[in-house]
Design an enzyme around this catalytic site. Structure first.
Site, PDB file in Angstrom:
ATOM      1  N   GLN A   1       0.749  -1.056   0.176  1.00 51.32           N
ATOM      2  CA  GLN A   1       0.155  -0.006   0.134  1.00 51.32           C
ATOM      3  C   GLN A   1       0.910   1.208   0.249  1.00 51.32           C
ATOM      4  O   GLN A   1       0.344   2.187   0.200  1.00 51.32           O
ATOM      5  CB  GLN A   1      -1.029  -0.015   1.042  1.00 51.32           C
TER       6      GLN A   1
ATOM      7  N   ARG B   1     -11.624  19.554  10.605  1.00 52.44           N
ATOM      8  CA  ARG B   1     -12.664  19.839  11.949  1.00 52.44           C
ATOM      9  C   ARG B   1     -11.606  19.765  12.978  1.00 52.44           C
ATOM     10  O   ARG B   1     -12.013  20.022  14.228  1.00 52.44           O
ATOM     11  CB  ARG B   1     -13.570  18.642  11.990  1.00 52.44           C
ATOM     12  N   GLN B   2     -10.638  19.297  12.950  1.00 49.97           N
ATOM     13  CA  GLN B   2      -9.480  19.394  13.968  1.00 49.97           C
ATOM     14  C   GLN B   2      -8.699  20.552  13.875  1.00 49.97           C
ATOM     15  O   GLN B   2      -7.414  20.678  13.780  1.00 49.97           O
ATOM     16  CB  GLN B   2      -8.577  18.128  13.987  1.00 49.97           C
TER      17      GLN B   2
ATOM     18  N   LYS C   1     -28.288  23.198  19.349  1.00 44.87           N
ATOM     19  CA  LYS C   1     -28.194  21.664  19.769  1.00 44.87           C
ATOM     20  C   LYS C   1     -27.263  21.568  21.057  1.00 44.87           C
ATOM     21  O   LYS C   1     -26.484  22.411  20.994  1.00 44.87           O
ATOM     22  CB  LYS C   1     -27.701  20.728  18.572  1.00 44.87           C
TER      23      LYS C   1
ATOM     24  N   ARG D   1     -25.041  18.498  22.883  1.00 39.87           N
ATOM     25  CA  ARG D   1     -24.520  16.977  22.881  1.00 39.87           C
ATOM     26  C   ARG D   1     -24.343  16.762  24.193  1.00 39.87           C
ATOM     27  O   ARG D   1     -23.442  17.520  24.819  1.00 39.87           O
ATOM     28  CB  ARG D   1     -23.444  17.080  21.887  1.00 39.87           C
TER      29      ARG D   1
ATOM     30  N   ASP E   1     -25.288  24.207   5.690  1.00 43.74           N
ATOM     31  CA  ASP E   1     -24.080  23.708   6.625  1.00 43.74           C
ATOM     32  C   ASP E   1     -22.785  23.369   5.555  1.00 43.74           C
ATOM     33  O   ASP E   1     -23.113  23.419   4.247  1.00 43.74           O
ATOM     34  CB  ASP E   1     -24.392  22.609   7.514  1.00 43.74           C
TER      35      ASP E   1
ATOM     36  N   ALA F   1     -25.065  12.137   9.064  1.00 42.14           N
ATOM     37  CA  ALA F   1     -26.345  13.012   8.763  1.00 42.14           C
ATOM     38  C   ALA F   1     -27.493  13.007   9.927  1.00 42.14           C
ATOM     39  O   ALA F   1     -28.444  13.134  10.040  1.00 42.14           O
ATOM     40  CB  ALA F   1     -27.034  12.393   7.518  1.00 42.14           C
TER      41      ALA F   1
END
Length: 339
Positions: free
Chosen positions: A47, A105-106, A204, A206, A230, A236
């Site tokens: 790989q 997102r980090q 929202k 969490r 968004d 989802a």
């Protein structure tokens, strides 16, 4: 100063259909054939990734088209190795066209002893010899500051605004734009402003990652055609739950416009069975067969905006001009007539 060499495109394996579509669009704009540089990007049995470029790229202005979507690590390594191959082949300038920027997102340390992976990826890209980055709807705008090289961040808002004006042209007065969380209000407000629609928020809370404990609608959505806006849709779960809450609060219809359709795990099944009438995504990530065949998922092309942005970079002209709906309307030709 006018460009001397022609722009040359090369693609990894992450989204070859988009790369070919960008080449076709550039061919139309240039009035000459623009193809992808002949190369092979393959894997050995263990790989490891191997790249070989078959054409001369010495002194050329190169554009690598490679979103770092799933499998994120493989596609990121392809991007870096292609860049290294081009740099060692004496390419003059290398621009990474990353329609979907993985690891975005980090972008901060949410708790102790965690990485800022987006910054690490930015360092890897610069160290690989890439001179410039072109991307679409970064998850967090401050990621541009992680780079010590120029970053052009395109926006889907003007394209989505054109699509909404076209798709809902007979009932725009009933449309309300919805942000699925407080953090995305700026993104939703931008589209609401472009089409002259009101804005509401789904707040929202969490209990833990991946689970939504409670949702509250801030704003009156009764009798409205709600459009959730968004940048990323992954599993989802939040999106489908938000649609349910909006209907429970009196919305007549719920649609969604999401830039990057990650759509992992049970996402497509959830969307198909949800109360959402439609989900509109871009092709920044190559859609799977399940996504393409889903009855309530529609895909908006990004090749027109990327092709024009590449030509603007090559010509040394403004990329920010593509932030305006009026500029994009002719680029998207007859897709969104205002009549």
């Amino acid at each position: 100063m006018p460009a001397i060499t022609e722009p040359k495109l090369i693609s990894g394996n992450a989204n070859m259909p988009l790369a070919r579509a960008i080449a076709r669009r550039m061919s139309m704009h240039r009035g000459m054939s623009v193809g992808l540089v002949d190369a092979r990007v393959e894997r050995f049995n263990d790989q490891e990734i191997f790249v070989e470029v078959y054409e001369n790229v010495r002194g050329e202005d190169m554009y690598i088209i490679q979103p770092t979507s799933n499998p994120a690590n493989d596609n990121l390594m392809e991007l870096l190795i292609i860049a290294d191959a081009l740099r060692r082949s004496s390419a003059d300038r290398i621009t990474a066209v990353i329609p979907y920027f993985g690891y975005a997102r980090q972008d901060r340390r949410a708790k102790a002893r965690t990485p800022i992976s987006a910054k690490l990826v930015a360092n890897l890209i610069a160290e690989a010899g890439i001179d410039r980055v072109l991307t679409l709807d970064l998850h967090a705008a401050q990621i541009q500051g992680f780079f010590d090289i120029p970053v052009d961040n395109l926006y889907s808002a003007p394209v989505f605004a054109l699509d909404i004006e076209h798709s809902f042209r007979n009932r725009l007065q009933d449309v309300m734009i919805i942000s699925p969380d407080v953090g995305g209000v700026g993104r939703a407000r931008e589209i609401a402003k472009r089409i002259g629609a009101p804005l509401a928020i789904v707040d929202k809370r969490r209990e833990k990652a991946g689970e939504v404990a409670e949702m509250t609608v801030i704003g009156n959505v009764t009798g409205k055609t709600c459009i959730i806006v968004d940048d990323i849709c992954d599993t989802a779960g939040t999106l489908c739950k938000a649609a349910e809450v909006l209907v429970e609060n009196g919305a007549t219809e719920v649609h969604s416009y999401i830039t990057h359709g990650v759509l992992s795990g049970p996402a497509v099944e959830r969307i198909t069975k949800s109360v959402m009438k439609s989900l509109v995504i871009t092709d920044s990530i190559e859609p799977s067969e399940a996504v393409r065949s889903a009855p309530n998922i529609r895909i908006v092309p990004t090749a027109p905006i990327f092709a024009q942005a590449i030509l603007n970079i090559w010509n040394g002209t403004s990329v920010s001009s593509l932030f305006e709906t009026e500029t994009l309307a002719p680029i998207y030709e007859g897709m969104y007539s205002r009549g």
